[in-house]
Enzyme design. Structure first.
Site, PDB file in Angstrom:
ATOM      1  N   TYR A 136       0.770  -1.216  -0.060  1.00  0.00           N
ATOM      2  CA  TYR A 136       0.112  -0.124  -0.056  1.00  0.00           C
ATOM      3  C   TYR A 136       0.852   1.238  -0.209  1.00  0.00           C
ATOM      4  O   TYR A 136       1.482   1.588   1.022  1.00  0.00           O
ATOM      5  CB  TYR A 136      -0.931   0.003   1.147  1.00  0.00           C
ATOM      6  CG  TYR A 136      -1.929   1.141   1.355  1.00  0.00           C
ATOM      7  CD1 TYR A 136      -2.014   2.123   0.470  1.00  0.00           C
ATOM      8  CD2 TYR A 136      -2.507   1.298   2.663  1.00  0.00           C
ATOM      9  CE1 TYR A 136      -2.907   3.002   0.641  1.00  0.00           C
ATOM     10  CE2 TYR A 136      -3.230   2.460   2.702  1.00  0.00           C
ATOM     11  CZ  TYR A 136      -3.518   3.351   1.810  1.00  0.00           C
ATOM     12  OH  TYR A 136      -4.611   4.363   2.100  1.00  0.00           O
ATOM     13  N   LYS A 164      -1.645  -1.286  -4.087  1.00  0.00           N
ATOM     14  CA  LYS A 164      -2.630  -0.169  -3.800  1.00  0.00           C
ATOM     15  C   LYS A 164      -1.692   1.129  -3.926  1.00  0.00           C
ATOM     16  O   LYS A 164      -1.062   1.524  -2.991  1.00  0.00           O
ATOM     17  CB  LYS A 164      -3.462  -0.378  -2.537  1.00  0.00           C
ATOM     18  CG  LYS A 164      -4.367   1.001  -2.533  1.00  0.00           C
ATOM     19  CD  LYS A 164      -5.169   1.090  -0.953  1.00  0.00           C
ATOM     20  CE  LYS A 164      -5.981   2.237  -0.924  1.00  0.00           C
ATOM     21  NZ  LYS A 164      -6.465   2.143   0.546  1.00  0.00           N
TER      22      LYS A 164
END
Length: 302
Positions: A136, A164
């Site tokens: 992330y 992400k």
């Protein structure tokens, strides 16, 4: 191992009205609402889920409820980020033991690790579990920016399969795909519509808490059907909500939406405060225009 793809909601955490406990019934309803509306996956205990504001016991409770209520209908990834690598290992192993399909891990957010330290961090966690990992990248909250070259390096770790990407630069999607190829599947963290056109195969969305059907449909229109006109028209319908569930309002605004929709999820936990009363009429007007308020749905069926 199933491949993750589509729009995944980074779930809010419902609390009781006094904010002291997780509202189990509301969380179960939220999971069912998401799945009934066609969402492709769920991610509890991310930033929107106030993961730093729950106890270890509450964390386990949330994982158990979401995994159990989803019951295999959609993939469930658990946010397991922490400042200490050993703690990330612990929570990731816990998620695996409780039936999660994967984990999402933000970098340590205070120590400002170097690229070598970040690689070692993810490698240590990956070696400790068999679940797929979604890396992330969110420099606004993690205080480090994992550039595409580093993401491509981390993609060499066998189960670091997803990223992400939460900057506001959609060219990151292009460059991660160019450098990592099929070793890393990109999920947008903010710019879903824009990122799909550059090859992102998913979107970890906040707005899909409130509008899961539209959020899933946007992915399908753009990533699957490549229908630019229909996708852009839907995106324009969704855009007025984005201001209310982004920036400093991402928790308070989302919870205010649910309250107005007749699905109360309790207040945010301190230091967050509920959405100010002065801002609520404008948010209600947005939701009314989108047709998601209970009275508007009744009128639409009449």
């Amino acid at each position: 191992m199933k491949k993750f793809r589509g729009t995944y909601t980074v779930l809010i955490t419902p609390f009781t009205a006094d904010g002291r406990k997780v509202d189990e019934a509301a969380l179960r309803r939220l999971v069912d609402f998401q799945i009934d509306e066609g969402i492709h996956g769920l991610i509890p205990l991310g930033s929107t889920g106030e993961f730093l504001s729950v106890t270890p016991d509450e964390r386990r409770q949330i994982v158990e409820i979401v995994v159990g209520q989803a019951a295999g209908r959609v993939p469930v990834l658990i946010g397991t980020g922490a400042e200490w690598t050993d703690e990330v290992v612990r929570t990731s192993r816990e998620a695996e033991s409780m039936g999660a399909d994967g984990v999402m891990i933000i970098p340590p957010f205070y120590s400002v690790p170097t690229d070598d330290e970040l690689y070692a961090h993810y490698k240590t966690v990956a070696d400790a579990i068999s679940l797929p990992i979604m890396v992330y990248n969110n420099p606004a909250t993690a205080n480090v920016d994992m550039m595409p070259e580093l993401i491509a390096r981390i993609a060499e770790i066998p189960n670091c399969l997803y990223v992400k990407e939460s900057t506001l630069d959609p060219t990151r999607v292009r460059d991660i795909i160019r450098l990592a190829g099929d070793r890393m599947t990109v999920f947008a963290g903010v710019l879903g519509y824009e990122s799909f056109w550059l090859g992102a195969e998913g979107w970890v969305a906040v707005c899909s808490n409130v509008i899961p059907r539209w959020s899933a449909e946007l992915f399908e229109l753009v990533a699957d059907k490549r229908d630019m006109d229909a996708g852009l028209a839907l995106y324009k319908k969704m855009t007025p909500l984005l201001w209310w569930v982004g920036g400093p309002r991402y928790v308070s605004g989302t919870k205010a939406c649910f309250e107005m929709m007749g699905m109360p999820m309790g207040p945010p936990r301190a230091p967050r405060l509920p959405l100010p009363e002065a801002q609520r009429p404008a948010l209600r007007a947005v939701l009314r225009e989108m047709g998601v308020l209970p009275d508007e749905k009744v009128r639409a069926r009449a």
